[in-house]
Design an enzyme around this catalytic site. Structure first.
Site, PDB file in Angstrom:
ATOM      1  N   SER A   1       0.828  -1.202   0.000  1.00  0.00           N
ATOM      2  CA  SER A   1       0.000   0.000   0.000  1.00  0.00           C
ATOM      3  C   SER A   1       0.865   1.257   0.000  1.00  0.00           C
ATOM      4  O   SER A   1       1.640   1.482  -0.922  1.00  0.00           O
ATOM      5  CB  SER A   1      -0.964  -0.038   1.190  1.00  0.00           C
ATOM      6  OG  SER A   1      -2.021   0.877   1.012  1.00  0.00           O
TER       7      SER A   1
ATOM      8  N   ASP B   1      -8.163  -6.047  -4.710  1.00  0.00           N
ATOM      9  CA  ASP B   1      -7.315  -5.069  -4.033  1.00  0.00           C
ATOM     10  C   ASP B   1      -7.945  -3.687  -4.142  1.00  0.00           C
ATOM     11  O   ASP B   1      -7.622  -2.894  -5.026  1.00  0.00           O
ATOM     12  CB  ASP B   1      -5.923  -5.095  -4.668  1.00  0.00           C
ATOM     13  CG  ASP B   1      -4.909  -4.259  -3.899  1.00  0.00           C
ATOM     14  OD1 ASP B   1      -5.267  -3.758  -2.820  1.00  0.00           O
ATOM     15  OD2 ASP B   1      -3.770  -4.131  -4.375  1.00  0.00           O
TER      16      ASP B   1
ATOM     17  N   HIS C   1      -6.553  -6.577  -0.362  1.00  0.00           N
ATOM     18  CA  HIS C   1      -5.470  -5.618  -0.161  1.00  0.00           C
ATOM     19  C   HIS C   1      -4.442  -6.191   0.820  1.00  0.00           C
ATOM     20  O   HIS C   1      -4.763  -6.487   1.964  1.00  0.00           O
ATOM     21  CB  HIS C   1      -6.040  -4.309   0.369  1.00  0.00           C
ATOM     22  CG  HIS C   1      -5.062  -3.184   0.422  1.00  0.00           C
ATOM     23  ND1 HIS C   1      -4.360  -2.760  -0.679  1.00  0.00           N
ATOM     24  CD2 HIS C   1      -4.655  -2.389   1.459  1.00  0.00           C
ATOM     25  CE1 HIS C   1      -3.571  -1.751  -0.345  1.00  0.00           C
ATOM     26  NE2 HIS C   1      -3.728  -1.516   0.937  1.00  0.00           N
TER      27      HIS C   1
END
Length: 615
Positions: free
Chosen positions: A154, A304, A333
């Protein structure tokens, strides 16, 4: 079923096999060296340095390649008691790379953790400048061999892209994991619609962490441990005075909910600083700064968030580098969950960091890992649970057209007679609370869309006949819709499902577009796509004329999914998703009319290959 890399024959040397034969020659030190790194403007960044420790009876080399991690989620917690992992955000990288001979440096980005400074936006240009200075510091240490890599999930993965874009000559390889390229279209305004979960939950999380509000931190499962007592001090800060001063500065950090309205269009900028727009916070803006000799491995999952897989794909398409790779799995994710409803257990079996280790071994340690003989793309298809290899995106060379027709049918043959399908939007309808979006709000979801049949039953839908043989979809499904609205704007949502022979309805993927953002144009070099591209400029926005049909062309979020023989393909339509996106228009649910058949009727393009064979 499992997502283990032995499902199919996609690799010559599977990541698990490589990892099994890659010895650990070092130990992780009990504690890192922790210090402040001074930046050009006097801001001090807290950094933990883990150097490989020799195993008993062995010696360590004088220098190592370095994997650097930039995080806003605490490089390390201060602990009370025993048994807790002090670095839940970075420990996985420390434990994957230090035993294999890498130094690992973990840095609290400015305005977070124990670092000083304030944040004026996400991954600001100031942070990007910090990353170059940190790379320079690492390269000048006696324990550094002069080669640097970066990775992370991320924010951390996007930071790795920012680092590479500084052009620092020591940076040789990055592996951005589950990270965006464009925060506007992939994260903040999906299809021109504000992602409410991400904005609201992110603000709450960052307020809790940045200001050390432990009563708020406890609301998030990842950080809900009574033994966590705020960010850990650096070694020189014996009494915690420096940490307290840093946290006091964090109280001036920006809040995303306040900033987001100024980014309502991709060219929207902060009024106080016209140079600060969504692009200045996005890795794609700086791709031309990544030198051609920097190897890039982009990794994401089909579920995601609302577009992170697009970020990985466009990064792959936009970088003509010598070793540019793409991996897409059946993950949410961060790959905390294998999203397949047919999996054996929620946790993934795929050795993700083993694959990243092989990549770094090749480019930072100079080992012959056999990577050159592997395909550049690997992706996993859901339902048949197989890994595939490809050398180009999209992996399927052509598309099949499926037409929406009268009688709520979906057919590969265009209807000869024109008709219409009309419905009034319900702003009360929702995809539920077990979606790809909740995960971006740090929710710990294991069973994605488990209640999909209940929600989808309220939508108008179009079904195909049962497929005679398995139908393997891989890539972006494109919607071509002829639609009129009773209001001057509308949002249109398209959902793809598999209806199994026993009637079970499985969510596959979705796409959405705010109709006022319908204008398309060729994609720019820094954001290459194989799907319809939109600049999302304010000047391009155009209201609808009530009752007048327009054409909406947009991509659903990418996926690889194989329908079983006897299943039906279903297309469902909606005009809102409560809890995830705002109403369009506010308080005025439109009547939407879709044109079917004849000239310009609605259809979808589906990237279909032959039945999966594991290649």
């Amino acid at each position: 079923m499992s997502d283990h890399d032995t499902r199919g024959h996609a690799w010559k040397t599977a990541p698990s096999a490589y990892l099994a034969n890659r010895p650990s020659a070092f130990a992780v030190p009990p504690q890192p060296v922790s210090r402040y790194l001074p930046m050009r403007d006097g801001c001090r960044l807290a950094a933990d340095i883990y150097l490989p420790a020799p195993l008993p009876g062995t010696s360590a080399p004088e220098s190592f390649p370095t994997v650097v991690i930039f995080t806003p989620y605490y490089r390390r917690f201060r602990l009370s008691g025993t048994g807790a992992e002090a670095s839940p955000n970075a420990a996985k990288y420390r434990d994957a790379f230090v035993p294999k001979g890498y130094a690992v440096v973990v840095v609290d980005v400015r305005g977070t953790g124990a670092s000083f400074g304030t944040r004026d936006t996400l991954r600001s240009p100031s942070e990007r400048d910090d990353y170059r200075e940190v790379a320079e510091w690492i390269a000048n240490q006696t324990w550094s061999n002069g080669k640097i890599g970066s990775t992370g999930i991320s924010y951390l993965g996007a930071a790795a892209c920012f680092l590479a874009s500084t052009g620092h000559p020591a940076v040789k390889a990055i592996a951005p994991l589950f990270s965006v390229s464009d925060i506007y279209s992939e994260q903040l305004y999906i299809g021109g619609n504000l992602s409410k979960v991400w904005v609201e939950a992110y603000d709450e999380l960052m307020l809790a962490l940045d200001q050390d509000r432990r009563e708020l931190v406890a609301k998030f499962p990842y950080f809900n441990d009574a033994r966590f007592h705020g960010p850990e001090r650096v070694d020189e800060d014996a009494d915690g005075a420096l940490l307290a001063a840093a946290i006091a500065e964090h109280r001036n950090n920006f809040t995303l909910a306040d900033l987001a309205p100024e980014f309502a269009y991709r060219d929207g900028a902060a009024f106080h600083d016209p140079s600060l727009d969504s692009g200045s916070c996005s890795p794609y803006r700086y791709l031309d700064g990544i030198q051609p000799d920097v190897a890039v491995y982009s990794i994401s999952g089909w579920y995601d968030g609302g577009g992170y897989a697009n970020g990985a794909i466009t990064r792959f398409l936009s970088l003509p580098h010598d070793d540019n790779r793409l991996l897409l799995g059946p993950w949410d994710h961060g790959a905390r969950t294998n999203v397949s409803p047919w999996r054996e257990k929620p946790a993934s079996d795929f050795p993700l960091l083993g694959e990243v280790l092989r990549f770094f071994d090749e480019h930072l340690l100079g080992m012959d890992t056999g990577l050159d003989s592997e395909s550049r793309i690997h992706y996993h298809s859901i339902h048949d649970n197989l890994w595939h290899a490809a050398d180009a995106w999209p992996p399927v060379p052509g598309n099949e057209r499926w037409y929406l027709g009268a009688g709520d049918t979906l057919s590969p043959h265009p209807p000869s007679a024109a008709s219409q399908r009309t419905f009034r939007v319900s702003f009360d309808w929702t995809t539920g609370r077990k979606t790809r979006y909740e995960r971006l709000g740090a929710a710990n979801i294991e069973d994605y869309y488990a209640d999909w049949a209940e929600h989808e039953a309220r939508l108008p839908h179009f079904d195909s006949a049962p497929v005679a043989t398995p139908m393997a979809i891989a890539g972006h499904v494109i919607a071509h819709l002829n639609v009129a609205s009773s209001q001057p704007d509308a949002a249109v949502y398209v959902y793809l499902s598999e209806v199994e022979a026993d009637g079970t309805v499985r969510y596959i993927t979705e796409g959405l577009l705010r109709a006022s953002h319908r204008q398309t144009e060729p994609c720019p070099p820094e954001y290459r796509t194989t799907w319809p591209y939109r600049a999302h400029r304010r000047a391009d926005a155009e209201r609808l004329v009530p009752g007048e049909p327009v054409t909406l062309d947009f991509a659903l979020l990418p996926v690889a999914w194989t329908l079983a023989a006897g299943s039906r393909l279903r297309v469902s339509l909606a005009g809102g998703d409560r809890g995830h996106f705002p109403q369009v228009p506010h308080g005025r649910p439109p009547v939407l009319t879709f044109g079917l058949g004849g000239n310009g009727g609605c259809y979808i393009e589906v990237p279909v290959s032959n039945a999966a064979d594991g290649r």
